[in-house]
Design a protein around this motif. Structure first.
Motif, PDB file in Angstrom:
ATOM      1  N   GLY A   1       0.824  -1.217   0.000  1.00 41.20           N
ATOM      2  CA  GLY A   1       0.000   0.000   0.000  1.00 41.20           C
ATOM      3  C   GLY A   1       0.850   1.257   0.000  1.00 41.20           C
ATOM      4  O   GLY A   1       0.556   2.220  -0.716  1.00 41.20           O
ATOM      5  N   LYS A   2       1.925   1.251   0.790  1.00 40.35           N
ATOM      6  CA  LYS A   2       2.826   2.410   0.827  1.00 40.35           C
ATOM      7  C   LYS A   2       3.547   2.583  -0.513  1.00 40.35           C
ATOM      8  O   LYS A   2       3.741   3.709  -0.974  1.00 40.35           O
TER       9      LYS A   2
ATOM     10  N   GLN B   1       1.038   4.055  -2.896  1.00 40.11           N
ATOM     11  CA  GLN B   1       0.813   5.475  -2.592  1.00 40.11           C
ATOM     12  C   GLN B   1       1.992   6.330  -3.054  1.00 40.11           C
ATOM     13  O   GLN B   1       1.808   7.383  -3.667  1.00 40.11           O
ATOM     14  N   GLN B   2       3.223   5.852  -2.782  1.00 42.50           N
ATOM     15  CA  GLN B   2       4.401   6.614  -3.191  1.00 42.50           C
ATOM     16  C   GLN B   2       4.512   6.680  -4.706  1.00 42.50           C
ATOM     17  O   GLN B   2       4.888   7.704  -5.266  1.00 42.50           O
TER      18      GLN B   2
ATOM     19  N   GLU C   1       2.167   9.317  -5.911  1.00 43.86           N
ATOM     20  CA  GLU C   1       2.717  10.651  -5.631  1.00 43.86           C
ATOM     21  C   GLU C   1       3.782  11.018  -6.665  1.00 43.86           C
ATOM     22  O   GLU C   1       3.821  12.143  -7.155  1.00 43.86           O
TER      23      GLU C   1
ATOM     24  N   VAL D   1       5.364   8.030   3.808  1.00 43.04           N
ATOM     25  CA  VAL D   1       5.404   8.242   2.368  1.00 43.04           C
ATOM     26  C   VAL D   1       5.658   9.720   2.122  1.00 43.04           C
ATOM     27  O   VAL D   1       5.064  10.572   2.767  1.00 43.04           O
TER      28      VAL D   1
END
Length: 119
Positions: free
Chosen positions: A54-55, A58-59, A62, A116
Motif C-alpha cells: 500500500g505504501k 501510494q508513493q 505521488e 510516504v
C-alpha cells in the motif's frame, strides 16, 4: 557581451538537461518498482506485505503526479523568474530514496513505519 550571452544560454541548457535526467531517473525507478511488484503473481498474495505494498502504491502515485505536474510548475516559475530546478531535484531525490527504502522493506518482508513522501 556575446560571450556572456552564450555562457548564460549554455548554463541554462545544461541545467535543463540535468533536470530532465533527474525526471528520467525517477521514471526509471518507477518502472523498476512496477516490474518488481508485478514479476510474480505470488508476491501480491503475501498478506503480511499488504501494508508495505500500500505504501509503495501510494508513493508511486505521488511520484506520477509529481512528474505529470512538473512541466506545468516549471513553466509557471519560469514566467515569474524563479529557478526551481534545484528544489525539484531535491524532491526527486526524496521520492527516489523513499522508494528505495520501501522496496528494501518489501524484499526483507518487513513493514517498518516509514512515512510516504508527499510534496
Amino acid at each position: 557581451m556575446v560571450l556572456g550571452v552564450l555562457s548564460a544560454a549554455s548554463k541554462m541548457i545544461i541545467t535543463k538537461e540535468e533536470h530532465d535526467n533527474s525526471i528520467c531517473s525517477l521514471l526509471k525507478k518507477l518502472a523498476e518498482v512496477y516490474r518488481f511488484i508485478t514479476q510474480d503473481d505470488s508476491l501480491v498474495e503475501i498478506k503480511l506485505m499488504c501494508g508495505i505494498v500500500g505504501k509503495i502504491i501510494q508513493q508511486t502515485l505521488e511520484c506520477a503526479h509529481f512528474v505529470r505536474d512538473d512541466s506545468e510548475t516549471m513553466s509557471f516559475w519560469k514566467r515569474l523568474g524563479k529557478n526551481v530546478i534545484s528544489e525539484t531535484d531535491n524532491i526527486i531525490k526524496q521520492y527516489s530514496g523513499t522508494l528505495d527504502v520501501l522496496m528494501q522493506q518489501f524484499r526483507d518482508q518487513t513493514d517498518w513505519d516509514i512515512t510516504v513522501f508527499i510534496q
